[in-house]
Design a protein around this motif. Structure first.
Motif: not given
Length: 329
Positions: A46-50, A79-85, A224-235
């Motif tokens: 809901g937050k990130y789909a485009e 292809i992204h790495g682990s902990q990423s998207s 900061h946006r990328t840092r927030m995305e990493y937190w979101d996707f990894n929670r």
């Protein structure tokens, strides 16, 4: 140091210091609460789909992917790495999609893809996810398979298994040996963040803030946006099989066999300021890719995630290599 090794086991694909079930249990120790807020896959979508977001079922798992650019243009698989998207490639896709068909996806358990199923965790090889996606899309050949970190490992395994499908490899800060962490000099702030994870089982925003700063050549390049995305996707809600679909090096023996099968011309685009996989890792992977023609560029000002840190430069390297770096097949 033990907690860092556990966290990096997914990132760098070393033999696990703690068994997979224990990692899952660590995550379960931090249920959703004001102190440890979680997001479900539905909430993340809901937050990130485009508008470009698409979904496909492969091996019983729903894969989130994007397929952009002219249908008849040369295909770039990223292809992204682990902990990423797949958001790792956002800026690069913007720069290249007018001239190339750019396909990227979230590995199961990451981004907006579904978790790895019990069946997949025991019977599906990560490379089969990439194969399945390309086959359904009708892609018989990619001009280049591009991967960063463990995404590069998956790209290598694809080139080894399906040499007719991969014309070129572009690998960025990809491990070829089980990697140790004893050589890294970590900041006090990053060590403190890891200690909180060990105690709580939860990776808070500060952890990801410190993580991305530590692994960057220049932390100011990571927004900061990328840092927030990493937190979101990894929670995300705790995963039962957190790294089951990540291409792992393991003990290195099978990986060495697979890498020796690769004959596709290969370009190493390396952030040699990487505290984890510095220039010595380039020498190692070159040795294993003994049947491939290797080109390389080292960027001493860049860390572990070149596509995040210097996407414009990385896109130019892709174009240069695909168009002029090796003869057209």
């Amino acid at each position: 140091m033990k907690s860092l090794k556990v966290l990096l086991s997914a990132l760098i694909l070393t033999p696990l210091a703690i068994p997979l079930p224990a990692i899952a249990q660590m995550a379960a120790n931090a249920p959703d609460s004001p102190a440890t807020p979680r997001l479900t896959v539905a909430q993340l979508r809901g937050k990130y789909a485009e508008r470009q977001s698409r979904y496909m079922t492969v091996k019983g798992m729903e894969i989130h992917y994007k397929d952009e650019g002219p249908r008849k243009a040369p295909v770039l698989l990223m292809i992204h790495g682990s902990q990423s998207s797949l958001r790792t490639w956002d800026r690069i896709t913007v720069l290249l999609k007018k001239r190339y068909r750019v396909i990227r996806f979230d590995i199961p358990g990451y981004g907006l893809s579904s978790p790895a199923t019990d069946e997949a965790a025991t019977s599906v090889q990560p490379v089969e996810i990439t194969e399945g996606l390309l086959e359904v899309l009708g892609i018989r050949k990619v001009a280049a398979a591009v991967g960063v970190s463990s995404g590069g490992t998956m790209a290598m395994y694809l080139a080894a298994k399906r040499p007719e499908m991969v014309e070129r490899l572009i690998l960025s800060n990809t491990p070829s040996d089980p990697v140790t962490t004893g050589h890294m000099v970590q900041t006090p702030a990053f060590l403190a963040a890891q200690d909180r994870v060990r105690r709580t089982g939860y990776q808070d925003f500060d952890f990801w803030d410190q993580y991305l700063s530590f692994f960057a050549g220049d932390p100011a390049r990571i927004s900061h946006r990328t840092r927030m995305e990493y937190w979101d996707f990894n929670r995300r809600s705790p995963e039962k099989h957190p790294i089951a679909m990540v291409a792992r090096i393991g003990d290195g023996k099978q990986a060495a066999i697979e890498m020796a099968k690769i004959t596709a011309p290969t370009f190493l685009v390396w952030g040699s300021g990487d505290p984890l996989l510095p220039e010595a890792a380039v020498t190692a992977i070159t040795r294993y890719l003994k049947n491939a023609t290797i080109s390389k560029v080292l960027m001493p000002d860049v860390g572990h995630y070149p596509p995040l840190e210097v996407p414009d430069r990385f896109a130019r390297w892709i174009e240069t290599y695909v168009e002029a770096g090796v003869p057209k097949p």
